[in-house]
Write an enzyme that holds these catalytic residues in place. Structure first.
Site, PDB file in Angstrom:
ATOM      1  N   HIS A 211       3.219  -0.146  -2.996  1.00 59.38           N
ATOM      2  CA  HIS A 211       2.919  -1.111  -4.058  1.00 59.38           C
ATOM      3  C   HIS A 211       2.307  -2.385  -3.476  1.00 59.38           C
ATOM      4  CE1 HIS A 211       5.801   1.464  -6.378  1.00 59.38           C
ATOM      5  NE2 HIS A 211       4.867   1.263  -7.286  1.00 59.38           N
TER       6      HIS A 211
ATOM      7  N   ALA B 111      -3.883  -2.694  -2.319  1.00 54.15           N
ATOM      8  CA  ALA B 111      -4.762  -1.511  -2.337  1.00 54.15           C
ATOM      9  C   ALA B 111      -4.417  -0.626  -3.533  1.00 54.15           C
ATOM     10  CB  ALA B 111      -4.625  -0.741  -1.027  1.00 54.15           C
TER      11      ALA B 111
HETATM   12 ZN   LIG Z   1       1.428   0.898  -9.983  1.00 51.24          ZN
END
Ligand SMILES: [Zn+2]
Length: 235
Positions: A35, A38
């Site tokens: 998370h 990117a």
């Molecule tokens: Zn997500």
């Protein structure tokens, strides 16, 4: 946004928009294996392809809606801690307490992004929107990121029957974009999966340290998500 004519239509100053995007990017921790910024960029790209490929821009999105959809993708995991809702609730994390254990992550991402803009006028790229446009934008971004997708949109209906159906369709589109790595080429999908697995294992390590039950597929001494089809969709 520029190519779609949104910056010009809504009077967004490019330097201010750039500052806002950089600040939002900084809200994605690079220490999160999955998370991170990117992932946010990937979801934004996926959503863009979905909206145009499925031609949702013809009936489901006016220009303000398109801007809101892009923004919803950009902020959809803003301020993510690399931990699941279940962990936040089990450890009485401040976010779980703030949102009464109800989807603390999803509530946090959108609220934190709008709080950032409210606290930093120099980042308010939306200052050119009218009061009504701002309210509609905020509602659409909030609904796109909301976790309570209750029912699928009727696939045979080419035109949304009302605003609720329009928003539900956008929620579904963002969710599909969020899971986009499942449809990526195999090697790309495997790379995303390894990142997700490492993030899950990191939480499993913390669960072990805290004496909590280790979540299924989060124990690095056992099988992870890359070896299982059970929970590939998380993320
Ligand atoms: Zn997500």
């Amino acid at each position: 946004m520029h190519r779609e004519g949104l910056t010009k239509r809504f009077g967004m100053e490019p330097p201010r928009l750039a500052r806002l995007l950089r600040a939002l990017e900084a809200g994605y921790s690079p220490s999160n294996p999955y998370h991170n910024s990117a992932h946010a960029a990937d979801v934004l790209r996926n959503l863009h392809v979905l909206l145009h490929g499925a031609r949702l821009t013809e009936h489901y999105l006016d220009p303000l809606g398109l801007l809101a959809a892009y923004f919803a993708a950009i902020v959809h995991d803003y301020g993510h801690h690399g931990l699941t809702n279940d962990f936040l609730v089990a450890t009485s994390h401040p976010l779980a307490l703030r949102y009464n254990d109800r989807c603390p992550l999803e509530s946090h991402h959108c609220a934190a992004a709008f709080s950032l803009i409210a606290e930093r006028p120099d980042l308010d790229a939306l200052a050119g929107l009218s009061r009504a446009q701002r309210a509609a934008f905020r509602k659409q971004v909030g609904c796109c990121g909301a976790p309570d997708v209750e029912a699928p949109a009727a696939p045979e209906a080419p035109v949304p029957r009302d605003d609720a159906e329009r928003l539900l369709s956008l929620q579904v589109a963002l969710k599909v974009a969020d899971l986009g790595h499942l449809g990526a080429e195999l090697e790309a999908h495997k790379r995303w999966l390894r990142c997700l697995e490492e993030e899950f294992f990191g939480q499993g390590d913390r669960e072990r340290q805290l004496g909590l039950p280790i979540s299924p597929l989060f124990d690095r001494s056992k099988q992870g998500v890359s070896k299982s089809q059970a929970r590939l969709g998380l993320g």
